[in-house]
Design an enzyme around this catalytic site. Structure first.
Site, PDB file in Angstrom:
ATOM      1  N   SER A 195       0.854  -1.193   0.000  1.00 27.08           N
ATOM      2  CA  SER A 195       0.000   0.000   0.000  1.00 27.08           C
ATOM      3  C   SER A 195       0.882   1.232   0.000  1.00 27.08           C
ATOM      4  O   SER A 195       1.980   1.223   0.556  1.00 27.08           O
ATOM      5  CB  SER A 195      -0.905   0.003   1.234  1.00 27.08           C
ATOM      6  OG  SER A 195      -1.564   1.251   1.364  1.00 27.08           O
ATOM      7  N   TYR A 208      -2.422  -0.679  10.386  1.00 31.06           N
ATOM      8  CA  TYR A 208      -2.242  -1.016   8.976  1.00 31.06           C
ATOM      9  C   TYR A 208      -0.980  -0.374   8.404  1.00 31.06           C
ATOM     10  O   TYR A 208      -0.188  -1.037   7.733  1.00 31.06           O
ATOM     11  CB  TYR A 208      -3.475  -0.563   8.189  1.00 31.06           C
ATOM     12  CG  TYR A 208      -3.477  -0.947   6.735  1.00 31.06           C
ATOM     13  CD1 TYR A 208      -3.852  -2.222   6.338  1.00 31.06           C
ATOM     14  CD2 TYR A 208      -3.116  -0.028   5.753  1.00 31.06           C
ATOM     15  CE1 TYR A 208      -3.876  -2.582   5.008  1.00 31.06           C
ATOM     16  CE2 TYR A 208      -3.138  -0.369   4.420  1.00 31.06           C
ATOM     17  CZ  TYR A 208      -3.510  -1.655   4.048  1.00 31.06           C
ATOM     18  OH  TYR A 208      -3.523  -2.000   2.721  1.00 31.06           O
TER      19      TYR A 208
END
Length: 322
Positions: A195, A208
């Site tokens: 990501s 995350y």
């Protein structure tokens, strides 16, 4: 006699030292030209079509393959001729539906196995089952991930641990399970769906962002470690916010300027990166500017960019799947 031997040894040692110094000097002089060659090669690569390898005969295993990006990755690899597709995940209903869809629409042999990548022993056990029932995995796609979606102080300790175990440590176990055979075959690829948040964190997703930063470091180290392994490649994909259930409710300030990515596009670009042996892929390509700005701008300026784009508050409306 021993004086002559000592003299000869010293002379040989001095000779070797001079040769090594000259060799190092030669490498130092050629280094700028080598870097320039790499830059020009990369530039020409952007203009000229890259040679793409054939995926026929490949056995692809995708973690988190039942839904989201993983589901589209399975279909995309099958569409490009993969011999077999294997899906790992924790929800049997999703895995079964995706597996049936891939088999019916592409005719490619597809299998699924229940496996929680956070469980090291389960990963090793299922990897053995895969080898016995399906065959050697040649393309490993580490896609499984979760997000808790809360600030540090509001987060449950077990939820924080779960994110790290799935998003980061899970890659250690899957890669250790399948990479040895890939190296024996001198043929294969390790893929990580990462990501852009691994490079530019946001509030409200501390679990995350931390796990993806660790995952990126893992892939950078692995990619460098496999440089001298012929036939074996690595690809890390760093997409912007993708339109899946995982980040449902996340809102940026200017959605027209920063639209979420379609999971189909992420899957297409990932498969293409594997075929062209591209180590790192930023989606969209404008994310390269983010990396450059973060290296050049002062922290105060970066904070203003975060405020302007709405990154500080984008997780306030989060209601995605954890």
């Amino acid at each position: 006699m021993w004086i002559l031997q000592l003299y000869s040894q010293k002379k040989a040692s001095l000779y070797l030292k001079v040769v090594m110094e000259l060799n190092n000097l030669g490498h130092a002089l050629l280094f700028p030209f080598h870097i320039l060659f790499c830059i020009l090669k990369a530039c020409f690569g952007l203009l000229l079509p890259s040679r793409r390898k054939d995926l026929r005969g490949e056995v692809v295993l995708i973690t988190g393959g039942g839904r989201g990006i993983g589901r589209h990755l399975g279909k995309e690899f099958a569409k490009h001729g993969a011999k077999k597709v294997i899906l790992w995940g924790r929800t049997e209903r999703c895995l079964k539906e995706t597996c049936e869809e891939i088999s019916l629409t592409t005719g490619v042999e597809c299998h699924y196995f229940l496996c929680d990548v956070a469980n090291r022993e389960e990963v090793y056990k299922q990897a053995k089952v895969v080898r016995e029932k399906v065959g050697d995995v040649t393309i490993l796609v580490n896609n499984a991930a979760v997000v808790h979606g809360k600030s540090l102080m509001d987060s449950d300790d077990d939820a924080l641990m779960k994110t790290q175990h799935i998003n980061t440590l899970g890659q250690f176990w899957t890669t250790k399970a399948f990479l040895p055979r890939i190296l024996e075959l001198c043929h294969g690829h390790v893929v990580c769906i990462n990501s852009i948040l691994s490079l530019s964190s946001i509030p409200g997703a501390i679990d995350y962002c931390t796990s993806k930063a660790s995952s990126l470091a893992f892939m950078e180290s692995l990619t460098l470690g496999l440089l001298n392994c012929p036939g074996v490649g690595c690809t890390t994909v760093l997409p912007f916010h993708t339109n899946t259930d995982m980040f449902q409710g996340m809102r940026v300030r200017f959605p027209q300027l920063f639209p979420p990515l379609n999971p189909e596009l992420v899957a297409q670009r990932t498969v293409d990166a594997v075929r062209t042996n591209t180590p790192f892929v930023y989606l969209p390509w404008t994310m390269h500017a983010l990396v450059i700005l973060k290296s050049l701008l002062p922290q105060a300026a970066l904070e203003e960019i975060h405020r302007f784009s709405g990154c500080y508050t984008c997780m306030d409306t989060f209601k995605g799947r954890t």
